[in-house]
Design an enzyme around this catalytic site. Structure first.
Site, short mmCIF file in Angstrom:
data_model
loop_
_atom_site.label_atom_id
_atom_site.label_comp_id
_atom_site.label_asym_id
_atom_site.label_seq_id
_atom_site.Cartn_x
_atom_site.Cartn_y
_atom_site.Cartn_z
CB CYS A 120 -1.01 0.10 1.13
SG CYS A 120 -2.22 1.22 1.05
CB CYS A 122 -1.73 5.12 3.54
SG CYS A 122 -1.60 3.33 4.38
CE LYS A 195 -7.52 -0.93 4.63
NZ LYS A 195 -6.47 -0.79 4.26
NE ARG A 205 -6.57 5.40 8.92
CZ ARG A 205 -7.51 5.46 7.99
NH1 ARG A 205 -8.15 6.90 8.45
NH2 ARG A 205 -8.05 4.73 7.34
CD GLU A 233 -14.48 -4.13 -3.92
OE1 GLU A 233 -13.49 -4.93 -4.55
OE2 GLU A 233 -14.49 -2.85 -3.89
CE LYS A 248 -7.33 -3.22 7.79
NZ LYS A 248 -6.29 -2.55 7.27
CB SER A 274 -5.28 -0.55 15.19
OG SER A 274 -6.21 0.19 14.32
CE1 TYR A 313 -1.17 -4.52 14.45
CE2 TYR A 313 -3.78 -4.51 14.71
CZ TYR A 313 -2.60 -4.17 14.19
OH TYR A 313 -2.61 -3.52 12.71
C1 PBG Z 1 -3.50 0.55 4.74
C2 PBG Z 1 -3.89 -0.51 5.75
C3 PBG Z 1 -4.51 0.24 7.14
C4 PBG Z 1 -4.48 -0.96 8.01
C5 PBG Z 1 -4.02 -2.08 7.24
N1 PBG Z 1 -3.34 -1.40 5.93
C6 PBG Z 1 -5.00 1.52 7.33
C7 PBG Z 1 -5.86 2.34 6.61
O1 PBG Z 1 -6.54 1.69 5.44
O2 PBG Z 1 -6.16 3.34 6.97
C8 PBG Z 1 -5.17 -0.88 9.31
C9 PBG Z 1 -5.03 -1.92 10.11
C10 PBG Z 1 -5.40 -1.60 11.58
O3 PBG Z 1 -6.21 -0.93 11.93
O4 PBG Z 1 -4.82 -2.57 12.37
N2 PBG Z 1 -2.09 0.12 4.32
#
Ligand code: PBG
Length: 325
Positions: A120, A122, A195, A205, A233, A248, A274, A313
């Site tokens: 990804c 981000c 997702k 984040r 999807e 997710k 998370s 986690y």
């Molecule tokens: C994007 C990504 C995210 C998570 C995993 N891959 C964050 C997002 O889409 O903003 C979230 C994982 C989590 O919240 O534990 N690379």
């Protein structure tokens, strides 16, 4: 006395009997442990909102992976926070980038641990969005090309599996073709297929330093109310060549996990994200919930809903303390 009703309680009477008729047991083989790699050496910095989760430099992360392997957890998923971010996230496909470095270090410590890489942008872009910006929004097709570069960089560095989490359309197909054209026909893709644009990613984040600097991710991640669209999807990612599909977040989307399970026979992963982790930690710190009991109840529910694999986690701690065998 004649037979009048069924006594369910007969098989609930002792722990041994309950164990014998238990339908769902989470095993360590089901778990994938997420880790965050940062630049530097000797770095181990706890995420404030995720007690027990750390950003680690690759040396520390590799040591951690040896422990994880010795516990019998089969896989980790790596997220990278680069030295420098830019508009396109070009450090995301550098051959000597943070993830290639981490893969090399982990493979030296624990060669048989499956190393999955999150693919990804981000974490790599200055604006925190999951791709290239054109006209104020993430542009799909140029981002897909960049994702394929990133996946190839991870493959060349020795990743065992790549996991695109961006939610661009068509990326599984382009990643598959790119891997195949470069000698990686054997490398599986675990697609973050359904997702959702979820508030549950908040703490991540902070961990991944990936909060969008403007707007949000709703033009590419799924709208949370849409369960039927989630199945479409997944169907698309299956058609494009995904080897494992993912839903997710997990906890608020158990119905989606079940719907996908009923529709497809591929291995199905679910991400216990998370926010799901932090909620339990926070409530337990307050003394409001029993941490171990709730964590196991949640993971078991995710498996009962139909997930074969759970990214969580909690993995290391629960296995280390013998709560998951
Ligand atoms: C994007 C990504 C995210 C998570 C995993 N891959 C964050 C997002 O889409 O903003 C979230 C994982 C989590 O919240 O534990 N690379």
């Amino acid at each position: 006395m004649s037979y009048e009703f069924f006594r369910f309680r007969r098989l609930r009477r002792t722990d041994t009997l309950r164990r014998m008729v238990r339908e769902t047991v989470v095993l360590k083989e089901d778990l994938i442990y997420p880790l965050f790699a940062v630049p530097g050496r000797g770095v181990k910095k706890e995420i404030t909102s995720m007690p027990g989760v750390f950003q680690m430099s690759v040396d520390v992360l590799a040591e951690e992976c040896r422990v994880v392997r010795d516990l019998g957890i089969p896989a980790v998923i790596l997220f990278g926070i680069p030295e420098k971010k830019d508009e396109t996230g070009s450090s995301g496909w550098a051959a000597d980038g943070i993830i290639p470095q981490a893969i090399a270090a982990v493979k030296a410590q624990a060669p048989d641990l499956a190393v999955i890489t999150d693919v990804c942008f981000c974490e790599y872009t200055s604006h925190g969005h999951c791709g290239v910006i054109r006209d104020g929004d993430v542009a799909n097709d140029p981002t897909v090309e960049n994702l394929a570069h990133q996946a190839l960089a991870h493959a060349r560095a020795g990743a065992d599996m790549v996991a695109p989490s961006d939610m661009m359309d068509g990326r599984v197909l382009v990643i598959r073709r790119t891997l195949d054209a470069n000698g990686f026909t054997h490398l599986p893709i675990m697609a973050y297929s359904a997702k959702f644009a979820s508030g549950f990613y908040g703490p991540f984040r902070e961990a991944a330093e990936s909060a969008p600097q403007f707007g949000d991710r709703r033009s590419y991640q799924m709208d949370p109310p849409n369960g039927r669209e989630a199945v479409r999807e997944v169907a698309e990612d299956v058609a494009e060549g995904a080897d494992i599909v993912m839903v997710k977040p997990a906890l608020a989307y158990l119905d989606v996990i079940r719907a996908v399970r009923d529709e497809f026979d591929l291995p199905l992963a679910a991400y216990n994200v998370s926010g799901e982790y932090s909620m339990i930690k926070a409530a337990a710190q307050q003394g409001w919930l029993d941490h171990d009991r709730i964590a196991l109840e949640v993971l078991t529910a995710i498996k009962r809903a139909g997930a074969d694999l759970i990214l969580t986690y909690f993995a290391k701690d629960l296995v280390a303390r013998g709560l998951i065998r």
